[in-house]
Design a protein around this motif. Structure first.
Motif, mmCIF file in Angstrom:
data_model
loop_
_atom_site.group_PDB
_atom_site.id
_atom_site.type_symbol
_atom_site.label_atom_id
_atom_site.label_comp_id
_atom_site.label_asym_id
_atom_site.label_seq_id
_atom_site.Cartn_x
_atom_site.Cartn_y
_atom_site.Cartn_z
ATOM 1 N N ILE A 62 0.889 6.360 -6.938
ATOM 2 C CA ILE A 62 -0.302 7.155 -7.264
ATOM 3 C C ILE A 62 -0.020 8.636 -7.019
ATOM 4 C CG2 ILE A 62 -2.671 7.661 -6.537
ATOM 5 C CD1 ILE A 62 -2.948 4.594 -6.035
ATOM 6 N N TYR A 63 0.601 8.937 -5.889
ATOM 7 C CA TYR A 63 0.956 10.324 -5.575
ATOM 8 C C TYR A 63 1.842 10.916 -6.670
ATOM 9 C CZ TYR A 63 3.366 14.260 -3.473
ATOM 10 O OH TYR A 63 3.909 15.496 -3.247
ATOM 11 N N GLY A 115 -0.002 1.743 -9.414
ATOM 12 C CA GLY A 115 -0.168 1.974 -7.975
ATOM 13 C C GLY A 115 -1.433 1.335 -7.438
ATOM 14 N N ILE A 165 -1.733 -1.745 -4.595
ATOM 15 C CA ILE A 165 -2.614 -1.670 -3.435
ATOM 16 C C ILE A 165 -3.627 -2.812 -3.489
ATOM 17 C CG2 ILE A 165 -4.409 -0.303 -2.299
ATOM 18 C CD1 ILE A 165 -2.795 2.211 -3.188
ATOM 19 N N ALA A 167 0.832 -1.208 0.000
ATOM 20 C CA ALA A 167 0.000 0.000 0.000
ATOM 21 C C ALA A 167 0.866 1.258 0.000
ATOM 22 C CB ALA A 167 -0.951 -0.003 1.192
ATOM 23 N N GLY A 187 0.722 3.601 -3.022
ATOM 24 C CA GLY A 187 0.278 4.966 -2.721
ATOM 25 C C GLY A 187 1.278 6.002 -3.199
ATOM 26 N N HIS A 188 2.555 5.693 -3.044
ATOM 27 C CA HIS A 188 3.592 6.609 -3.530
ATOM 28 C C HIS A 188 3.545 6.723 -5.049
ATOM 29 C CE1 HIS A 188 7.702 8.013 -4.517
ATOM 30 N NE2 HIS A 188 7.462 8.792 -3.496
#
Length: 182
Positions: free
Chosen positions: A80-81, A165, A169, A73, A77-78
């Protein structure tokens, strides 16, 4: 044939992560380091499972799914960011995958190999052949995953990084849900 399918199945998480790192712009030397790390971790964890057997899995299985979920995750998440915060023109290739990231990804993608290792003695093929094949298959699939990820990244840009991403996840969630339902 069972052993090949087992090795291929265990390698899938590493394949997906390699593709994601290639999408982010990881260079060939970094992909090689990633593939070697994944192959060695898969080999080591499956060997540990085969040698330590039920003792290791019994103590580790209470939290392994949480560890995998959190690590995947965080990485997902990184990604996606990064995809959302940087436009195509701002994208630069990473200067290298650092050792802490390699170790984190190695652990996150190889936790399932520990449990698989416990089952290896039942195949009656010894321990080194199956664990070696798992490591080798993971290495090869990681290279292939990175190659595919690079091609997709070139074609679809940051939208494929966003998808990567989400997939990471999703793999973490799948792992968590499967273990919580048992």
């Amino acid at each position: 044939m069972t052993l090949l399918l087992l090795a291929l199945g265990v390698a899938m998480d590493a394949t997906a992560v390699s593709g994601g790192m290639a999408i982010r712009g990881a260079r060939p030397p970094d992909i090689l380091k990633l593939a070697l790390t994944f192959g060695l971790f898969q080999f080591g964890m499956s060997l540990g499972g085969a040698l330590g057997g039920k003792v290791i899995v019994t103590h580790f299985s209470a939290v392994d799914h949480w560890i995998a979920f959190v690590l995947l995750a965080l990485v997902g998440g990184h990604m996606i960011y990064e995809a959302l915060s940087h436009g195509e023109e701002e994208r630069t290739a990473p200067t290298g995958i650092k050792l802490p990231m390699l170790m984190t990804l190695g652990v996150a993608t190889s936790i399932d190999a520990l449990a698989v290792g416990v089952t290896l003695p039942t195949l009656e093929l010894g321990i080194l052949l199956p664990t070696g094949l798992i490591g080798l298959m993971t290495f090869v699939m990681s290279i292939l995953g990175a190659w595919a990820g690079k091609r997709l990244g070139e074609r679809f840009g940051t939208s494929i990084e966003l998808l990567g991403g989400v997939v990471l996840i999703g793999i973490g969630l799948k792992t968590l849900i499967e273990h919580l339902n048992h």
